[in-house]
Design an enzyme around this catalytic site. Sequence first.
Site, PDB file in Angstrom:
ATOM      1  CD  GLN A  96      -3.530  -4.595   6.382  1.00  0.00           C
ATOM      2  OE1 GLN A  96      -3.654  -3.556   5.746  1.00  0.00           O
ATOM      3  NE2 GLN A  96      -3.721  -5.769   5.820  1.00  0.00           N
ATOM      4  CG  ASP A 113     -10.301  -1.035   4.095  1.00  0.00           C
ATOM      5  OD1 ASP A 113      -9.824  -1.397   3.013  1.00  0.00           O
ATOM      6  OD2 ASP A 113      -9.723  -1.164   5.186  1.00  0.00           O
ATOM      7  CE  LYS A 149      -3.786  -2.465   2.081  1.00  0.00           C
ATOM      8  NZ  LYS A 149      -4.307  -3.093   3.275  1.00  0.00           N
TER       9      LYS A 149
HETATM   10  N1  GUN Z   1      -6.327  -7.173   5.423  1.00  0.00           N
HETATM   11  C1  GUN Z   1      -6.204  -7.821   4.240  1.00  0.00           C
HETATM   12  N2  GUN Z   1      -6.734  -7.086   3.247  1.00  0.00           N
HETATM   13  C2  GUN Z   1      -7.212  -5.965   3.820  1.00  0.00           C
HETATM   14  C3  GUN Z   1      -7.882  -4.812   3.317  1.00  0.00           C
HETATM   15  O1  GUN Z   1      -8.165  -4.670   2.128  1.00  0.00           O
HETATM   16  N3  GUN Z   1      -8.204  -3.867   4.224  1.00  0.00           N
HETATM   17  C4  GUN Z   1      -7.919  -3.986   5.539  1.00  0.00           C
HETATM   18  N4  GUN Z   1      -8.282  -2.997   6.358  1.00  0.00           N
HETATM   19  N5  GUN Z   1      -7.312  -5.039   6.039  1.00  0.00           N
HETATM   20  C5  GUN Z   1      -6.960  -6.019   5.184  1.00  0.00           C
END
Ligand code: GUN
Length: 290
Positions: free
Chosen positions: A96, A119, A52
């Site tokens: 996350q 998200d 990211k």
């Molecule tokens: N953990 C794995 N993929 C994601 C995601 O797209 N967003 C978040 N917040 N946690 C994750």
Amino acid sequence: MATIISGKEVAAELRQQIKIEVQNLKNRGITPTLAVILVGDDPASKVYVRNKSNACNEVGIAYEEYTLPTETPENQLIDLVQTLNQSPHVHGILIQSPLPAGLDFKKVLEILSPEKDVDAFHPYNVGKIMIGDYEFLPCTPAGVMELIHKTGVEVTGKNCVVIGRSNIVGKPQAMLLLKENGTVTICHSKTKNLKEITRQADILIVAIGKGEFVTGDMVKPGAVVIDVGMNRNAEGKLVGDVNFAQVEPVAGYITPVPGGVGPMTITMLLKNTVKAAELSEKKCNGSLKL
Ligand code: GUN
């Protein structure tokens, strides 16, 4: 022989566009900023977070990482989310997941400002998707829709089958297909006669987390097959939820793993962060006029 839909290529095109939008915002004095909260030291989460950060750098989005130890008390995490909610320079916040044991992801999520929820996991944003009136789309289903659009196949009136009913992929995916007038069926682990249903699918989306689960005999000839899975097989090779070797000769279009849905997900996160920055700009202009 199916046409391979390259998520890698589609994502690269979209990122060029996002780069321009970021620059436009910067020209107006706004630097789109994403804050990521990582609690604990889950190795997979560390990789996701690094990806990211790299993607933000690539398009010029400012990236802030807040790393907290595994033993962080819940109130401390909540305080951080509240501080970021109030920080005018932060446009998007991502917590996350998974959080370490003892921390309630659902509870922390509800503290998050829906306007910064890039998200689209907050119940408010989930509800907005349900009624088809949203600012943010969840990243993976949104990426899948972009790939379907790339095929040129119209969703309207098509039989769309989603295998998987998770809150972050299966359920919102079904809503997005419905919004585009698909006839949508959601299948899951308790579904009877799965093959009979999947064989009716003009558009088949697979998000169940079982390596190479969908075989050639489960697919309608010419179908669009989108594989959301990421699994390691017995040899340690990365494979999707679809048996690519079997399905590729039957399908009309298919996404590979890797290089299909994966690169789209982070791209949609970038898009949502730009959107969040644009929304904050509008809000700011609106309040100035008052
Ligand atoms: N953990 C794995 N993929 C994601 C995601 O797209 N967003 C978040 N917040 N946690 C994750």
